[in-house]
Scaffold this active site. Structure first.
Site, PDB file in Angstrom:
ATOM      1  N   THR A 138      23.433  38.771  39.647  1.00 27.00           N
ATOM      2  CA  THR A 138      22.793  37.653  38.956  1.00 27.00           C
ATOM      3  C   THR A 138      21.859  36.874  39.878  1.00 27.00           C
ATOM      4  OG1 THR A 138      23.284  35.473  38.027  1.00 27.00           O
ATOM      5  CG2 THR A 138      24.910  36.357  39.518  1.00 27.00           C
ATOM      6  N   ASP A 139      20.886  36.191  39.282  1.00 26.33           N
ATOM      7  CA  ASP A 139      20.018  35.319  40.086  1.00 26.33           C
ATOM      8  C   ASP A 139      20.752  34.052  40.530  1.00 26.33           C
ATOM      9  OD1 ASP A 139      20.133  33.973  37.641  1.00 26.33           O
ATOM     10  OD2 ASP A 139      17.972  33.890  37.337  1.00 26.33           O
ATOM     11  N   GLU A 140      21.935  33.798  39.944  1.00 25.48           N
ATOM     12  CA  GLU A 140      22.655  32.569  40.326  1.00 25.48           C
ATOM     13  C   GLU A 140      23.124  32.599  41.777  1.00 25.48           C
ATOM     14  OE1 GLU A 140      25.457  30.924  37.625  1.00 25.48           O
ATOM     15  OE2 GLU A 140      24.237  31.414  35.880  1.00 25.48           O
ATOM     16  N   TYR A 163      31.751  30.992  40.015  1.00 27.09           N
ATOM     17  CA  TYR A 163      31.236  32.268  39.485  1.00 27.09           C
ATOM     18  C   TYR A 163      30.174  32.852  40.403  1.00 27.09           C
ATOM     19  CZ  TYR A 163      27.879  35.172  37.042  1.00 27.09           C
ATOM     20  OH  TYR A 163      26.990  36.160  36.741  1.00 27.09           O
ATOM     21  N   SER A 164      29.150  32.050  40.712  1.00 25.28           N
ATOM     22  CA  SER A 164      28.030  32.615  41.485  1.00 25.28           C
ATOM     23  C   SER A 164      28.465  32.934  42.913  1.00 25.28           C
ATOM     24  CB  SER A 164      26.810  31.695  41.447  1.00 25.28           C
ATOM     25  OG  SER A 164      27.127  30.398  41.850  1.00 25.28           O
ATOM     26  N   LYS A 167      30.036  36.321  42.737  1.00 25.72           N
ATOM     27  CA  LYS A 167      29.040  37.397  42.605  1.00 25.72           C
ATOM     28  C   LYS A 167      28.294  37.588  43.936  1.00 25.72           C
ATOM     29  CE  LYS A 167      27.945  39.580  39.471  1.00 25.72           C
ATOM     30  NZ  LYS A 167      28.461  40.928  39.071  1.00 25.72           N
ATOM     31  N   PRO A 295      29.559  20.246  35.826  1.00 27.88           N
ATOM     32  CA  PRO A 295      29.624  19.939  37.254  1.00 27.88           C
ATOM     33  C   PRO A 295      28.851  20.994  38.059  1.00 27.88           C
ATOM     34  CG  PRO A 295      31.822  19.918  36.266  1.00 27.88           C
ATOM     35  CD  PRO A 295      30.890  20.467  35.231  1.00 27.88           C
TER      36      PRO A 295
HETATM   37  O1  DAU Z   1      21.188  33.502  35.397  1.00 33.74           O
HETATM   38  C1  DAU Z   1      22.069  34.543  35.058  1.00 33.74           C
HETATM   39  C2  DAU Z   1      23.352  33.949  34.546  1.00 33.74           C
HETATM   40  O2  DAU Z   1      23.097  33.425  33.265  1.00 33.74           O
HETATM   41  C3  DAU Z   1      24.495  34.945  34.516  1.00 33.74           C
HETATM   42  O3  DAU Z   1      24.783  35.361  35.818  1.00 33.74           O
HETATM   43  C4  DAU Z   1      25.731  34.318  33.873  1.00 33.74           C
HETATM   44  O4  DAU Z   1      26.771  35.255  33.787  1.00 33.74           O
HETATM   45  C5  DAU Z   1      25.358  33.815  32.509  1.00 33.74           C
HETATM   46  O5  DAU Z   1      26.472  33.190  31.914  1.00 33.74           O
HETATM   47  C6  DAU Z   1      24.207  32.849  32.604  1.00 33.74           C
HETATM   48  O6  DAU Z   1      24.612  31.636  33.255  1.00 33.74           O
HETATM   49  P1  DAU Z   1      24.230  30.193  32.687  1.00 33.74           P
HETATM   50  O7  DAU Z   1      25.210  29.197  33.194  1.00 33.74           O
HETATM   51  O8  DAU Z   1      22.798  29.908  32.903  1.00 33.74           O
HETATM   52  O9  DAU Z   1      24.448  30.472  31.105  1.00 33.74           O
HETATM   53  P2  DAU Z   1      25.081  29.594  29.924  1.00 33.74           P
HETATM   54  O10 DAU Z   1      24.776  30.322  28.665  1.00 33.74           O
HETATM   55  O11 DAU Z   1      26.490  29.238  30.187  1.00 33.74           O
HETATM   56  O12 DAU Z   1      24.218  28.275  29.979  1.00 33.74           O
HETATM   57  C7  DAU Z   1      22.811  28.312  29.894  1.00 33.74           C
HETATM   58  C8  DAU Z   1      22.307  26.878  30.035  1.00 33.74           C
HETATM   59  O13 DAU Z   1      22.673  26.152  28.861  1.00 33.74           O
HETATM   60  C9  DAU Z   1      22.912  26.133  31.200  1.00 33.74           C
HETATM   61  O14 DAU Z   1      21.930  25.251  31.736  1.00 33.74           O
HETATM   62  C10 DAU Z   1      24.038  25.312  30.562  1.00 33.74           C
HETATM   63  C11 DAU Z   1      23.497  25.034  29.181  1.00 33.74           C
HETATM   64  N1  DAU Z   1      24.489  24.912  28.076  1.00 33.74           N
HETATM   65  C12 DAU Z   1      25.388  25.924  27.909  1.00 33.74           C
HETATM   66  C13 DAU Z   1      26.295  25.894  26.866  1.00 33.74           C
HETATM   67  C14 DAU Z   1      27.303  26.998  26.678  1.00 33.74           C
HETATM   68  C15 DAU Z   1      24.440  23.843  27.197  1.00 33.74           C
HETATM   69  O15 DAU Z   1      23.595  22.915  27.352  1.00 33.74           O
HETATM   70  N2  DAU Z   1      25.340  23.792  26.171  1.00 33.74           N
HETATM   71  C16 DAU Z   1      26.275  24.776  25.956  1.00 33.74           C
HETATM   72  O16 DAU Z   1      27.076  24.663  25.004  1.00 33.74           O
END
Ligand code: DAU
Length: 355
Positions: A138-140, A163-164, A167, A295
């Site tokens: 991942t880019d994270e 998580y990151s 990874k 967080p």
């Molecule tokens: O960048 C690659 C990564 O993208 C992967 O390595 C991860 O496995 C994948 O889960 C994803 O990580 P993020 O943390 O960016 O994805 P997430 O869908 O959890 O959240 C995307 C963005 O949206 C993040 O800024 C948090 C925000 N969010 C997320 C959820 C679930 C919200 O504002 N509301 C929400 O309910």
């Protein structure tokens, strides 16, 4: 390596990206695919329609932390390549329970590397030359960007979440197994994936499902965090390309050049839902609700994918507008897929507040 007459292990093949990779390989190559998956909460064999009848497909329920179990599979199938997509992937969950991330992502990758190395050493020189271990990451691992700049393959690692960090650790192990033991490894680091069959804990499917139900759409913090969106089928094609033509020991960034704020993503979903599945209670944007921030929330991710484009000729075929429309329509049309997940007990509740 050549796909014809080769056997590929795909770990995590019942997950979101893993299942897209398997669908791509089965539809577009002659490879024999062995799906190795522990079947955790996020796994779903319904994401692999038609595979049961496919003679090029086999499924093995197997945790990658179990070395003896893996050894049995290496001996049984004699694979030509391993694509490691088995991972705990949700940042919010890693905040509440990092232990599983350390186990699967670090110990699991270590165990898989050890068994792959043992297998690789048993091969003939010709087969050894052809063998590949592709680790999908991942880019994270690069941390968070400011307003400018992109992650490249030489950006320093600076992971911010459990998580990151897990990874990042697995990437370092893969690199070390190449440098120390000559195992022919490659690494890819991708940006945020989206598309069909995405478990509804992640931003895009979560918002679609909540929007269809007319429930509040929880935007973390100020909603101005930026992610770089990559349609999952474009990612699957990139991974097949790296496996076939990537240079051993190299890493490749995969990204869609589609930076969007979370606010833009959620507003787009609301507008598409209003168009595709109008609600009697009015426009969905009214459901958007600002909630407590995550967080350690990374502000911005953006991938420079020019190495993959230049050296292997990859291009993302979807932009965010075309990909998000396909995705919203898929969730509206394929409700049996995600309703079954809700019926199995997934509550779609907020997690990861460190409380
Ligand atoms: O960048 C690659 C990564 O993208 C992967 O390595 C991860 O496995 C994948 O889960 C994803 O990580 P993020 O943390 O960016 O994805 P997430 O869908 O959890 O959240 C995307 C963005 O949206 C993040 O800024 C948090 C925000 N969010 C997320 C959820 C679930 C919200 O504002 N509301 C929400 O309910």
């Amino acid at each position: 390596m050549h796909f014809k007459a080769s056997t590929i292990f795909v770990t995590g093949g019942a997950g979101f990206i893993g299942s897209a990779v398997i669908r791509h390989l089965l539809q577009n190559t002659h490879a024999r695919v062995v799906n190795i998956d522990k079947l955790t909460y996020a796994a779903n064999l319904n994401s692999l329609p038609g595979t049961n009848e496919n003679l090029n497909y086999a499924f093995e329920q197997q945790c990658i932390c179990d070395g003896l179990g893996l050894r049995r599979l290496f001996e049984k199938y004699q694979p030509d390549a391993v694509m490691n997509l088995a991972a705990e992937s949700h940042v919010d969950r890693s905040i509440d329970g990092p232990g599983e991330f350390i186990q699967t992502n670090i110990v699991g990758t270590f165990t898989l590397l050890q068994e792959a190395l043992r297998h690789w050493r048993s091969l003939s020189p010709e087969k050894r030359e052809q063998f590949r271990f592709l680790h999908i990451s991942t880019d994270e691992v690069f941390g968070s960007l400011g307003d400018d700049g992109f992650f490249t393959e030489i950006t320093a690692y600076a992971p911010n979440s459990p998580y990151s960090a897990s990874k990042a650790s697995s990437d370092h192990l893969v690199r070390a197994w190449h440098e120390t033991y000559d195992l022919p490894t490659l690494i890819t680091n991708c940006s945020n994936n989206y598309g069909p069959y995405h478990f509804p804990e992640k931003l895009i499917p979560h918002m679609i499902i909540k929007g269809l139900a007319g429930e509040p759409l929880p935007v973390y913090g100020d909603g101005k965090n930026i992610r770089d969106w990559l349609y999952v089928e474009d990612h699957a094609k990139a991974l097949a390309l790296v496996l076939a033509h990537g240079v051993v020991g190299e890493t490749y960034n995969v990204g869609g050049r589609n930076e969007r704020t979370n606010l833009h993503v959620v507003e787009s979903i609301c507008d598409l839902l209003d168009h595709v599945a109008p609600s009697a209670t009015g426009a969905r944007r009214h459901l958007m609700t600002f909630v407590a921030d995550r967080p350690g929330h990374d502000r911005r991710y953006a991938i420079d994918a020019s190495k993959l484009e230049r050296e292997l000729g990859w291009r993302a075929q979807e932009n965010f507008e075309s990909g998000i429309e396909k995705t919203v329509r898929w969730y509206v049309d394929e409700q049996f897929w995600w309703r079954a997940i809700l019926e199995r007990g997934y509550a779609a509740k907020r997690v990861g507040l460190n409380q």
